[in-house]
Scaffold this active site. Structure first.
Site, mmCIF file in Angstrom:
data_model
loop_
_atom_site.group_PDB
_atom_site.id
_atom_site.type_symbol
_atom_site.label_atom_id
_atom_site.label_comp_id
_atom_site.label_asym_id
_atom_site.label_seq_id
_atom_site.Cartn_x
_atom_site.Cartn_y
_atom_site.Cartn_z
ATOM 1 N N GLY A 124 4.003 -46.964 -2.716
ATOM 2 C CA GLY A 124 2.877 -46.033 -2.754
ATOM 3 C C GLY A 124 2.694 -45.325 -1.429
ATOM 4 N N PRO A 128 -2.988 -37.632 -2.773
ATOM 5 C CA PRO A 128 -3.382 -36.293 -3.207
ATOM 6 C C PRO A 128 -3.299 -35.271 -2.067
ATOM 7 C CG PRO A 128 -4.896 -37.924 -4.102
ATOM 8 C CD PRO A 128 -3.950 -38.665 -3.205
ATOM 9 N N GLN A 339 22.690 -22.217 -20.400
ATOM 10 C CA GLN A 339 23.169 -20.854 -20.637
ATOM 11 C C GLN A 339 24.423 -20.867 -21.518
ATOM 12 O OE1 GLN A 339 21.367 -18.342 -19.554
ATOM 13 N NE2 GLN A 339 22.701 -16.774 -20.427
ATOM 14 N N GLU A 366 11.082 -37.428 -3.295
ATOM 15 C CA GLU A 366 11.691 -38.111 -2.144
ATOM 16 C C GLU A 366 12.052 -37.124 -1.040
ATOM 17 O OE1 GLU A 366 13.304 -42.086 -4.331
ATOM 18 O OE2 GLU A 366 13.840 -41.590 -2.300
#
Lengths: 382, 263
Positions: A124, A128, A339, A366
């Site tokens: 962790g 935010p 595509q 990351e």
């Protein structure tokens, strides 16, 4: 220089490839569609010693090297990025800090179950208000009567909210140093600790079968011994963990790009237009050739980063370069694969549709491309 | 008791098979793997060992092949075999099925296994016959295409897949048994097993070590003469009938068959 993989690495590659093609591919679409965490696959990956590849046997790991880890992640991501990131985040981010910095007690308590895949580990770091600027940690932990009292929130955390999630290692401000700067430390919080809540899973663009949630800590108390490594070492520790993590994520990019190329080539040989296989058209061939060439280069860069780490040499620069190169490649390769599939690439009937959604996070997670560029430019002395 | 499992290195299933025009034989260059049918034989041996109805002391993987065939043995021991034997000699190159079966039987004679298991076919030559040849030389019963194996009355009760159904055969030991892929789901080797494979004993034997008469093996000792093998002609495009109205579809199929005097 020796570019040949050892016999063990070759056999590992073919084993993980077989497992991915035979056991994961048939359920990948359903797992993605129903956003179901792959418990059964994780259990089986644990049985094959793949949930603790680079950790020594003494702590329950497979005792293999970083190259073996990269190869396994690559082969999983070739078929299913959700399964690959579950293993990758568990290994590089969840288990790694406890292995590298944990006390003998923490290691004895957690590593055997984590490396066996019985429990999942999580890391962790992101908050935010603190993503790329990960040092701007707002979560606080204060000592009170021999316990850390944790308050704060974490964002975009992988593997923390499953039925087998064991613990999360979080970064927290544990005070300020003598110069008034934030003191950051890592603290281990077991699942089930009162005050530690895992929020509702995010509605993501891709990686749908992996577990990603916000976490909140409200007056959450853990013993003082849950500090991971020395107090104030948190910043240094998470940089180290992220460096290692980049090799795993780079391998995901290589694998996903290879999966996209394999699907595109297969489709191009089957699909006919204007009376011939579309693989015979120069425009399609150019796409296939370019992507194949980029993959060859990206794979070497990724393996080089793994090699340097296995040689106990500095690998930070090459790992950042590999991460930057492979994330972009995955985005491009999956786009070209869609595509080449034409309209069929835009519907979920073909895996390239899922691959395209799974790719974008690889230029963000990351360490964003911009952060990698910062790391690389610094290493160049710019 | 001892179980020997015959294994073979073959071109990887992902490699397209073709005839090498210069030799008239199968092109065996490119990526290789353990013959997938043999993984079922190893798994069958492991299940006999783990089942406990028989005391299996040792599972030995045996192959004949060039230097690279060691990789097939490496995989075989990672899947559970206790040790392996690599029969390799320039004199053996080019052996046909009869010569290969003779050579393998000579290598097995030294081991005196109670059971010899093998996959019913190789993924390259697909002869289906090597087990029978080996059994003939060992003077042991041969069972082929076995898809169920149980220990009964100290012997093995085998179900053979036949065109008309299944044969149930009680066989006394020693015996040579080739297994079909329906017999089991082979396990995947764990990473620790892969890394431990090279620590298990590997014996390399020459033709002379195995007591093989060199005049009976190799290209010169083989009776099969490779002629001008050619790849089968490409299949003509079939006829696809869209099933919009089943009655009409059936009529079309019957008319098609009728036209060709097939019904």
């Amino acid at each position: 220089m020796d570019f040949d993989l050892s016999d063990d690495h070759r056999l590992l590659r073919s084993t993980v490839r077989d497992f991915a093609e035979q056991e994961i591919a048939p359920v990948a679409e359903e797992l993605d569609r129903t956003k179901a965490f792959p418990y059964e696959l994780v259990r089986r990956l644990g049985e094959l010693n793949l949930m603790g590849i680079p950790f020594p046997e003494e702590v329950g790991g497979a005792g293999a090297d970083t190259l073996a880890y990269a190869i396994a992640v690559e082969e999983l991501a070739r078929i299913d990025s959700s399964v690959a990131i579950t293993l990758c985040a568990h290994t590089s981010l969840g288990t790694q800090p406890i292995y590298l910095f944990g006390s003998p007690e923490q290691r004895a308590e957690w590593l055997p179950k984590l490396t066996a895949g019985e429990l999942l580990g999580a890391f962790g770091l992101t908050e935010p208000e603190a993503g790329s600027d990960a040092g701007n940690v707002q979560t606080r932990a204060t000592l009170d009567g021999g316990e850390w009292v944790v308050d704060g929130a974490k964002q975009f955390i992988t593997n923390a909210g499953t039925e087998i999630s064991g613990c999360v290692v979080i970064t927290a401000q544990t005070g300020t140093d003598e110069r008034g700067r934030k003191e950051i430390s890592n603290i281990l919080v077991p699942n089930g600790t009162p005050g530690y809540e895992q929020g509702t899973p995010y509605r993501k663009m891709g990686w749908n079968a992996s577990d990603t949630r916000p976490l909140t800590f409200t007056d959450c108390r853990v013993p003082e011994e849950n500090l991971v490594g020395p107090r104030g070492d948190g910043f240094k520790q998470f940089l180290r963990v992220l460096d290692i993590g980049r090799i795993g994520v780079a391998a995901m990019g290589v694998g996903l790009a290879q999966g996209a190329l394999d699907e595109a080539l297969k489709y191009a040989k089957e699909r006919k237009a204007f009376g011939q296989q579309i693989s015979k058209f120069q425009a399609i061939q150019a796409k296939l050739a370019d992507v194949a060439t980029e993959i060859a280069a990206a794979r070497l860069l990724t393996y080089h980063a793994a090699f340097l780490k296995d040689q106990r040499r500095d690998f930070s620069l090459v790992a950042a370069q590999a991460k930057l190169k492979t994330g972009r490649l995955a985005v491009r390769a999956t786009e070209e694969a869609v595509q080449i599939h034409g309209g069929y690439g835009y519907i979920e009937e073909y895996p390239v549709c899922r691959f395209y959604r799974d790719a974008k996070i690889l230029t963000i997670g990351e360490g964003t491309d911009e952060v990698q560029q910062m790391v690389i430019a610094r290493a160049l002395g710019a | 008791m001892k179980i020997c499992v015959l294994v073979k290195e073959v071109p990887d299933a992902a490699v397209e098979k073709r005839i090498d025009p210069s030799t008239g034989r199968m092109d065996r260059s490119g990526e290789k793997n353990l013959n997938p049918y043999d993984t079922h034989a190893i798994e069958a041996a492991m299940q006999l060992k783990e089942g406990g109805a028989l005391q299996v002391d040792e599972i030995v993987a045996v192959t004949m092949g060039p230097e690279s065939a060691v990789r097939a043995l490496h995989k075989a021991v990672s899947l559970g075999a206790d040790r392996s034997i690599h029969l390799t000699d320039a004199a053996l190159a080019g052996s046909d099925v009869a010569a290969t079966g003779y050579a393998l039987a000579k290598a097995l004679e030294k081991e005196q296994p109670d059971v010899v298991l093998l996959g019913q076919q190789s993924d390259d030559g697909e002869c289906y016959t090597i087990g029978a040849v080996v059994a003939e030389h060992l003077k042991a019963p041969s069972l082929t295409q076995v898809i169920k194996l149980d220990v009964v009355d100290g012997g093995l009760r085998c179900e053979r897949q036949a065109e008309y159904g299944y044969d149930t055969v009680q066989v006394s030991l020693p015996a040579v048994i080739s297994v079909g892929d329906a017999i089991n789901e082979p396990r995947y080797p764990s990473l620790k097993a892969i890394m431990g494979a090279k620590k298990k004993p590997l014996e390399t034997a020459s033709a002379a070590d195995a007591g093989i008469d060199a005049s009976l093996v190799g290209g010169d000792g083989s009776r099969v003469q490779c002629g001008e093998f050619k790849a089968p002609p490409a299949k003509a495009a079939g006829t696809i009938i869209e099933d919009e109205d089943t009655d009409a579809t059936v009529e079309q199929i019957v008319a098609w068959l009728d036209e060709r005097k097939l019904i």
